[in-house]
Design an enzyme around this catalytic site. Sequence first.
Site, PDB file in Angstrom:
ATOM      1  N   LYS A 174       1.116  -1.125   0.425  1.00  0.00           N
ATOM      2  CA  LYS A 174      -0.060   0.111  -0.291  1.00  0.00           C
ATOM      3  C   LYS A 174       0.436   0.986   0.123  1.00  0.00           C
ATOM      4  CE  LYS A 174      -2.335   2.942   2.011  1.00  0.00           C
ATOM      5  NZ  LYS A 174      -1.938   4.641   1.065  1.00  0.00           N
ATOM      6  N   GLY A 227       6.675   5.175   8.362  1.00  0.00           N
ATOM      7  CA  GLY A 227       5.156   6.468   8.318  1.00  0.00           C
ATOM      8  C   GLY A 227       5.479   7.499   9.519  1.00  0.00           C
ATOM      9  N   THR A 231       1.081   7.300  13.023  1.00  0.00           N
ATOM     10  CA  THR A 231      -0.267   6.432  12.329  1.00  0.00           C
ATOM     11  C   THR A 231       0.570   4.743  13.092  1.00  0.00           C
ATOM     12  OG1 THR A 231      -0.047   7.777  10.714  1.00  0.00           O
ATOM     13  CG2 THR A 231      -0.554   5.437  10.408  1.00  0.00           C
ATOM     14  N   GLY A 232       1.917   4.899  13.470  1.00  0.00           N
ATOM     15  CA  GLY A 232       2.297   3.878  13.626  1.00  0.00           C
ATOM     16  C   GLY A 232       1.705   3.271  15.016  1.00  0.00           C
ATOM     17  N   GLU A 249       8.677   1.347  11.433  1.00  0.00           N
ATOM     18  CA  GLU A 249       9.903   2.229  11.166  1.00  0.00           C
ATOM     19  C   GLU A 249       9.283   4.015  11.345  1.00  0.00           C
ATOM     20  OE1 GLU A 249      12.753   1.300  11.230  1.00  0.00           O
ATOM     21  OE2 GLU A 249      12.914  -0.029  10.553  1.00  0.00           O
ATOM     22  N   CYS A 283      13.649  10.790   7.216  1.00  0.00           N
ATOM     23  CA  CYS A 283      13.280  10.874   9.257  1.00  0.00           C
ATOM     24  C   CYS A 283      13.658  10.524   9.850  1.00  0.00           C
ATOM     25  CB  CYS A 283      12.728   8.709   9.325  1.00  0.00           C
ATOM     26  SG  CYS A 283      13.684   8.040   8.239  1.00  0.00           S
ATOM     27  N   GLU A 384       9.173  17.055  14.873  1.00  0.00           N
ATOM     28  CA  GLU A 384       9.785  16.467  13.901  1.00  0.00           C
ATOM     29  C   GLU A 384       8.892  17.496  12.517  1.00  0.00           C
ATOM     30  OE1 GLU A 384       8.249  12.415  12.030  1.00  0.00           O
ATOM     31  OE2 GLU A 384      10.156  12.326  11.729  1.00  0.00           O
TER      32      GLU A 384
HETATM   33  P1  NDP Z   1       2.271   8.543   7.295  1.00  0.00           P
HETATM   34  O1  NDP Z   1       1.970   7.777   8.696  1.00  0.00           O
HETATM   35  O2  NDP Z   1       1.159   9.921   7.022  1.00  0.00           O
HETATM   36  O3  NDP Z   1       1.194   7.584   6.042  1.00  0.00           O
HETATM   37  C1  NDP Z   1       2.572   6.561   5.915  1.00  0.00           C
HETATM   38  C2  NDP Z   1       1.436   5.224   5.254  1.00  0.00           C
HETATM   39  O4  NDP Z   1       0.527   5.071   6.049  1.00  0.00           O
HETATM   40  C3  NDP Z   1       0.719   6.218   4.492  1.00  0.00           C
HETATM   41  O5  NDP Z   1       0.814   4.427   2.708  1.00  0.00           O
HETATM   42  C4  NDP Z   1      -0.611   6.201   4.559  1.00  0.00           C
HETATM   43  O6  NDP Z   1      -1.580   6.027   3.618  1.00  0.00           O
HETATM   44  C5  NDP Z   1      -0.274   4.637   5.134  1.00  0.00           C
HETATM   45  N1  NDP Z   1      -1.668   5.359   6.422  1.00  0.00           N
HETATM   46  C6  NDP Z   1      -2.150   6.499   6.745  1.00  0.00           C
HETATM   47  N2  NDP Z   1      -2.979   6.668   8.169  1.00  0.00           N
HETATM   48  C7  NDP Z   1      -3.184   4.754   8.197  1.00  0.00           C
HETATM   49  C8  NDP Z   1      -4.441   3.972   8.453  1.00  0.00           C
HETATM   50  N3  NDP Z   1      -4.817   4.795   9.673  1.00  0.00           N
HETATM   51  N4  NDP Z   1      -3.677   3.131   8.887  1.00  0.00           N
HETATM   52  C9  NDP Z   1      -2.862   1.947   7.992  1.00  0.00           C
HETATM   53  N5  NDP Z   1      -1.845   3.011   7.205  1.00  0.00           N
HETATM   54  C10 NDP Z   1      -2.185   4.416   7.189  1.00  0.00           C
HETATM   55  O7  NDP Z   1       3.551   9.014   7.290  1.00  0.00           O
HETATM   56  P2  NDP Z   1       4.256   9.701   6.158  1.00  0.00           P
HETATM   57  O8  NDP Z   1       3.678   8.992   4.641  1.00  0.00           O
HETATM   58  O9  NDP Z   1       3.655  11.189   6.412  1.00  0.00           O
HETATM   59  O10 NDP Z   1       5.152   9.692   5.949  1.00  0.00           O
HETATM   60  C11 NDP Z   1       5.951  10.780   6.821  1.00  0.00           C
HETATM   61  C12 NDP Z   1       6.586  10.002   8.361  1.00  0.00           C
HETATM   62  O11 NDP Z   1       7.474   8.596   7.928  1.00  0.00           O
HETATM   63  C13 NDP Z   1       7.721  10.628   9.131  1.00  0.00           C
HETATM   64  O12 NDP Z   1       7.488  11.127  10.239  1.00  0.00           O
HETATM   65  C14 NDP Z   1       8.700  10.430   8.542  1.00  0.00           C
HETATM   66  O13 NDP Z   1      10.176  10.427  10.049  1.00  0.00           O
HETATM   67  C15 NDP Z   1       8.724   8.623   8.477  1.00  0.00           C
HETATM   68  N6  NDP Z   1       9.760   7.620   8.089  1.00  0.00           N
HETATM   69  C16 NDP Z   1      10.392   6.833   9.184  1.00  0.00           C
HETATM   70  C17 NDP Z   1      11.459   6.053   8.678  1.00  0.00           C
HETATM   71  C18 NDP Z   1      11.830   5.227   8.935  1.00  0.00           C
HETATM   72  O14 NDP Z   1      12.509   4.565   8.833  1.00  0.00           O
HETATM   73  N7  NDP Z   1      12.078   5.199  10.555  1.00  0.00           N
HETATM   74  C19 NDP Z   1      11.467   5.851   7.262  1.00  0.00           C
HETATM   75  C20 NDP Z   1      10.854   7.015   5.995  1.00  0.00           C
HETATM   76  C21 NDP Z   1       9.598   8.069   7.421  1.00  0.00           C
HETATM   77  P3  NDP Z   1      -2.118   7.770   2.674  1.00  0.00           P
HETATM   78  O15 NDP Z   1      -0.413   7.538   2.028  1.00  0.00           O
HETATM   79  O16 NDP Z   1      -3.709   6.731   2.168  1.00  0.00           O
HETATM   80  O17 NDP Z   1      -2.513   8.339   4.170  1.00  0.00           O
END
Ligand code: NDP
Length: 493
Positions: A174, A227, A231-232, A249, A283, A384
């Site tokens: 996804k 993400g 959300t996590g 992550e 991140c 962040e």
């Molecule tokens: P989000 O958490 O908003 O989205 C990540 C993914 O989760 C997307 O595909 C999103 O879909 C999906 N999603 C959103 N809500 C839900 C839910 N309730 N249930 C299941 N899936 C869901 O993060 P961002 O895309 O904004 O990414 C940025 C974040 O990612 C930052 O906090 C960054 O630090 C972190 N990150 C961490 C990394 C690591 O290695 N630790 C590496 C890269 C990024 P949709 O797009 O449709 O909302």
Amino acid sequence: MAQSYNVLIGGKWVGSAGGQTREIINPANGRVVALVPQCGREEVDSAVRAAQQAAPAWKAMTMSERSKLLLKLSGAILSRQKELAELETMEHGSPIRKTMNFDVPLCAEQLEYFAGVARGLTGETLPVGPWCASMTVREPLGVVALITPWNFPALMVAWKLGAALVTGNTCVVKPPSITPLTVLKLGELAMEVGIPAGVMNVITGPGETVGEELVKHPGVAKVGFTGDTATGKRIMRIASDSVKQVGLELGGKNAFVVMADADVDSAVEGAVFGAYFNSGQVCAAASRFYIHESLYDEFAEKFVEASKKLKVGDPMDMATVMGPLAYEGHRDKVEGFIARAKKSGAKLLLGGERPDTPETRNGYFVSPTIFGECNTDMELMRDEIFGPVVGLARFKTPEEAVALANQTRYGLSASIWTKDVRAGMAMAGRIEAGTVWINEHLIIFCETPWGGCKESGWGKDLSTMVLEEYTSVKHIYIDLTGQAVKPWYAILK
Ligand code: NDP
């Protein structure tokens, strides 16, 4: 004219049952470049079923067979390097010099790495006694859901996909709603190189619906998520209903510590890379700078001068090093942080506005922004931002530097800049983070584990450790005595 895409379910390209689509926008100019299906529960279910159907045959293949298919996929990515790089630059705004030279080759390399390293995956024999053979074998988990963010659209998928597929899992990917195109292209290449139908499925749609349905689905054994921390947390809560495994992550607020004996010029080079790579949408981006008081003024001045030289502009231009932020709402969010930081007492040293040139005027650009004289109570140093915005603060002693670095709910990464590597090692041991770099910031390798502690998540991506995350250990015991009655049965006699 915007191109229409379909999603990949069971080897077939299909639209969403309801026919709804979402516009994908080029953040460099605000133009609509594609339409992708907005899937729902029906497509989630079909994709999981397709992955379940494909699972037994994929699991039954030898590691060598799966590994060779991954190598083919890696080769296909490299053979389409320019096409993939242009697609990612168009949907994400990442400069073409980065997508061509970093993202796409690294995707191919990740797959190549996992194709090779998984062939060394072994179980153990356990010395229980001469009357038996006792061993462990590693087995795939089944269907895994890979839910990924937009900051490195293809790479965040590739490193999970490589580990998950080579170990015999099938998957439903996804991708993020705003940047799904490169991942759909990866699905197309997977089909082209002969990865069997249903082994890799890609569905697009909102995280709150498609993502959550995947997390809830009883056919999904594990969720590999990268993400936002919020959300996590939600995914973890939902996954607990079915005791589903999750790899998380999450976000970071990474310290960059410049010790009194640091080579200031190297530290400034590292700071520019750590702060502005991918427009700070990383991140692990360097975002909280703690600088020894004796070097603070020199470091701040040189960092500002170096930051002014960055070419911010059209990401399709090979000379551009910093593109726009990935979407309008995110640009607005970053600007909100800047506006509040201006009122917080922090001193604006550079930027704090949109660059105003003909090539940036219609896109979602923010200039490199540096605030000085910050303290840990400021939002700028706590939360962040995920943009090209950093804060600088002073410290006096190494103890204070460690305490400041640890004053965060995150634990993803940190860097220490010093000529005294022994002192750097001692500090590294006290900093609460999944990765600590000494005289470097942001570098990752296939061979090195990636993942945070505290609210930056748990579990590892990359390295051989991730192979354990996508397999479960089974213990097999074989009686070698041939006797019907064993001495320990006496307990019940
Ligand atoms: P989000 O958490 O908003 O989205 C990540 C993914 O989760 C997307 O595909 C999103 O879909 C999906 N999603 C959103 N809500 C839900 C839910 N309730 N249930 C299941 N899936 C869901 O993060 P961002 O895309 O904004 O990414 C940025 C974040 O990612 C930052 O906090 C960054 O630090 C972190 N990150 C961490 C990394 C690591 O290695 N630790 C590496 C890269 C990024 P949709 O797009 O449709 O909302």
